[in-house]
Design an enzyme around this catalytic site. Sequence first.
Site, PDB file in Angstrom:
ATOM      1  N   ASP A 291       0.800  -1.164   0.045  1.00  9.90           N
ATOM      2  CA  ASP A 291       0.126   0.101  -0.026  1.00  9.90           C
ATOM      3  C   ASP A 291       1.101   1.409  -0.117  1.00  9.90           C
ATOM      4  O   ASP A 291       1.368   1.511   0.976  1.00  9.90           O
ATOM      5  CB  ASP A 291      -0.869   0.150   1.361  1.00  9.90           C
ATOM      6  CG  ASP A 291      -1.984   0.900   1.209  1.00  9.90           C
ATOM      7  OD1 ASP A 291      -1.791   1.906   0.559  1.00  9.90           O
ATOM      8  OD2 ASP A 291      -3.009   0.693   1.682  1.00  9.90           O
TER       9      ASP A 291
ATOM     10  N   CYS B  19      -6.849   3.936  -1.722  1.00 10.79           N
ATOM     11  CA  CYS B  19      -6.551   2.464  -0.866  1.00 10.79           C
ATOM     12  C   CYS B  19      -7.633   1.748  -1.817  1.00 10.79           C
ATOM     13  O   CYS B  19      -7.484   0.703  -2.113  1.00 10.79           O
ATOM     14  CB  CYS B  19      -6.742   2.756   0.493  1.00 10.79           C
ATOM     15  SG  CYS B  19      -5.238   3.592   1.258  1.00 10.79           S
TER      16      CYS B  19
ATOM     17  N   HIS C  19      -2.148  25.409  -8.949  1.00  8.70           N
ATOM     18  CA  HIS C  19      -3.188  24.939  -9.783  1.00  8.70           C
ATOM     19  C   HIS C  19      -4.413  24.905  -8.850  1.00  8.70           C
ATOM     20  O   HIS C  19      -4.080  24.423  -7.660  1.00  8.70           O
ATOM     21  CB  HIS C  19      -3.138  23.585 -10.817  1.00  8.70           C
ATOM     22  CG  HIS C  19      -4.346  23.170 -11.588  1.00  8.70           C
ATOM     23  ND1 HIS C  19      -5.418  22.432 -10.922  1.00  8.70           N
ATOM     24  CD2 HIS C  19      -4.452  23.532 -12.600  1.00  8.70           C
ATOM     25  CE1 HIS C  19      -6.338  22.394 -11.825  1.00  8.70           C
ATOM     26  NE2 HIS C  19      -5.693  22.889 -13.025  1.00  8.70           N
TER      27      HIS C  19
ATOM     28  N   ASP D  38      -1.377  -0.549  -4.687  1.00 11.11           N
ATOM     29  CA  ASP D  38      -2.650   0.039  -4.904  1.00 11.11           C
ATOM     30  C   ASP D  38      -2.398   1.414  -5.412  1.00 11.11           C
ATOM     31  O   ASP D  38      -3.203   2.169  -6.166  1.00 11.11           O
ATOM     32  CB  ASP D  38      -3.765   0.152  -3.708  1.00 11.11           C
ATOM     33  CG  ASP D  38      -2.917   0.609  -2.678  1.00 11.11           C
ATOM     34  OD1 ASP D  38      -1.860   1.055  -2.403  1.00 11.11           O
ATOM     35  OD2 ASP D  38      -3.738   0.891  -1.607  1.00 11.11           O
ATOM     36  N   HIS D  39      -1.221   2.247  -4.989  1.00 12.88           N
ATOM     37  CA  HIS D  39      -1.070   3.599  -5.587  1.00 12.88           C
ATOM     38  C   HIS D  39       0.166   3.925  -4.928  1.00 12.88           C
ATOM     39  O   HIS D  39       0.916   3.001  -4.278  1.00 12.88           O
ATOM     40  CB  HIS D  39      -1.969   4.575  -4.997  1.00 12.88           C
ATOM     41  CG  HIS D  39      -2.419   4.409  -3.651  1.00 12.88           C
ATOM     42  ND1 HIS D  39      -1.488   4.954  -2.610  1.00 12.88           N
ATOM     43  CD2 HIS D  39      -3.430   4.057  -2.747  1.00 12.88           C
ATOM     44  CE1 HIS D  39      -2.178   4.869  -1.462  1.00 12.88           C
ATOM     45  NE2 HIS D  39      -3.060   4.161  -1.579  1.00 12.88           N
TER      46      HIS D  39
END
Length: 485
Positions: A46, A86, A205, A267-268
């Site tokens: 994770d 997640c 931004h 997952d990321h």
Amino acid sequence: MRGGGSLGRAGLALLLMAAAPWVGARPRPAAPGDQRRPSVVLVACDSLDGRLTFYPGNQTVDLPFINFMKRYGTVFLNAYTNSPICCPSRAAVNRVEAWTRDVDFLLRQEGRPMVNLTGDRKHVRVMEADWRNTDKAVNWIKEEAINLTQPFVLYLGLNLPHPYPSPYAGENFGSSTFLTSPYWLEKVTYEAIKIPKWSSLSEMHPIDYYSSYTKNCTGEFTKQEVRNIRAFYYAMCAETDAMLGEIISALRDTGLLKKTIVIFTADHGELAMEHRQFYKMSMYEGSSHVPLLVLGPGIKEQQQIPNVVSLVDIYPTMLDIARIPVPQNLSGYSLIPLLHGKAENELSPRGPRPSWVLSEFHGCNVNASTYMLRTGKWKYITYSDGHSVLPQLFDLSDDPDELTNVAVKFPVIVHSLDKILRSVVNYPKVSSSVQEYNKRQFISWKQSLGQNYSNVIANLRWHQDWLKEPQKYENAINKWLSQSK
């Protein structure tokens, strides 16, 4: 629940091949051809920044088992998450803070990120729950898998290197803590840690500013604070790598490694103070770029694959390994042809895989639905309906740190990439649906609370900001609810 990692919460899964005829039955004698079909071990952690698996991992932190997989297997250089959170399915049981992201207010949803050193140089097992699951997997390999006559699938989900949640009360309310011990911190080369460049708050931004504010990162951070957060994160990655190593070692010691395909992914990623943010929920590389390494029989050694791929490719790959027909309507494509080094025209009976990958996000800490298309050297990010918020375009070959938005400079490229994106997903329509969903869910939640509503909403993750001017924020919500859909 805080974003502690759906993969970690899933823990350990020990499965026979999905859709295989012997599922739920006793192992049968090996059938002809079974020896040629490998077992599969999938280790999914994770929050591991995929760039650490090729650069700058060797300079900043010692990751011996990731390096082992690179040496004897294949690393994907451009693998992406399809949603940088997640568990994207948690959108179906969303946080109130995500439903209210269209409300015209700014409230901190996270505590300021912090570091914590625990134990001494002998303290190896910092994330005890992950180690327990790793031990279960190792024991199963040594005691059960070694005796199986059929191929198996082993899945190990890890929480690390996701930051640890801190208490909601006190000075560091709700902060995320990068926690490690001296044992792991010594694996990190401090001098090699890159301090990210930040735009000034006024130049950010608008979506980035919202994210930075809600993540409590718009305040002052010294270079040492940023360096420590990144160092502790890398140390947590080293502990993760050691768990991967336990699995690889168990397979090697039992003689199963030569019969098993090992897949390592996440997952990321983790921003670790890039772009004045931590956590994920962003399309920047630190958040969206995931590790993907594959090792095993038939997999080319020391292969680096530049093709853009994503997590939806893992499912058809697993089916391909099991020799189960891959449904034609899947979003992903099997990675097996790439892993075997086949030419582009041999990749799939469905034709060549697309030259792009898609990622999208509709959750909290970002106040507009976000869509990313990555193809070649370009990363195109657009928001909401595509007009109300300016898009971003980054040339990753010239600007790997994604500091210069060149969308205005290359309108033809923007138009071309936007056309591809719209052919994949009608994102203005999806964004509108998400807005309607958020308001509908919030109204239902508010009505379910009755007279308790004011007290409950005042004690959510943003409570320290909310309690300073509760009426102001309640009025902002009421104004949002009164607006026509």
